[in-house]
Design a protein around this motif. Structure first.
Motif: not given
Length: 205
Positions: A18-28
């Motif tokens: 579940x953290x995969x997409x939030x982490x990607x968005x946070x990195x962007x």
């Protein structure tokens, strides 16, 4: 006991996925924010080359008001309070950059490990295309996270040097005011609104 361990591992896998997409968005978001800070730093550099120092000018205006409105015996206390307020304002942008320096590599590492776990699960199922795609995403996250942290660190070094120079000038003006406040008042125009200039400084940060 084994059933509890299996449930625990399943829960951790679910949380990590579940953290995969939030982490990607946070990195962007961090990459875009660093680009914005770099643009602000470039604008400040051009303004400084033209002799503009908003932080010092705001301090001068406020210093004039403090000198006029404060009794002589309380002047040193009010000057120290004004210095601390100005330095706090100046440190705001440094703290943001320092946060990026620390957080970007960590988020990049999270963005690396999560896809690697998914890739290992795909490998166990024999799904090679998914495994290869996840591994590419993992390495990209590591590179972007580390690169963002390095750029933020370089920006912080430049900004910190400018702020230290401004702080030295501010303390010099305060010392001069405590010795000969009449000359400071004569050098400080009071026609401008220091509140507006404070907003201008925060906008540049």
């Amino acid at each position: 006991l084994m059933q509890i361990m299996v449930m625990t591992e399943g829960f951790l896998v679910t949380v990590a996925t579940l953290c995969y997409y939030p982490v990607k968005l946070g990195l962007v978001a961090m990459v875009l924010y660093v680009v914005l800070l770099a643009g602000n730093l470039l604008r400040e550099y051009l303004n400084r080359r033209q002799g503009e120092h908003p932080l010092i000018e705001t301090f001068r205006h406020k210093l004039g008001h403090v000198i006029q409105d404060t009794q002589q015996k309380y002047l040193d206390l009010e000057l120290e309070k004004l210095i601390q307020q100005t330095e706090h304002l100046a440190n705001t942008n440094i703290e943001r950059l320092r946060f990026i320096v620390r957080a970007a590599p960590g988020i990049g590492l999270m963005g690396t490990l999560i896809p690697m776990g998914i890739a290992l699960a795909a490998l166990a199922q024999g799904n090679m295309p998914e495994m290869a795609g996840m591994m590419v995403n993992a390495f990209n996250s590591a590179i972007v996270g580390l690169g963002t942290g390095v750029i933020a660190f370089a920006l912080a070094l430049v900004k910190e040097r400018w702020i230290n120079n401004d702080k030295n000038e501010i303390r010099y003006l305060a010392e001069l005011a405590s010795i000969d406040h009449t000359s400071i008042c004569s050098q400080t125009p009071l026609t401008s609104n220091p509140i507006n200039e404070t907003h201008a400084i925060e906008g540049s940060l």
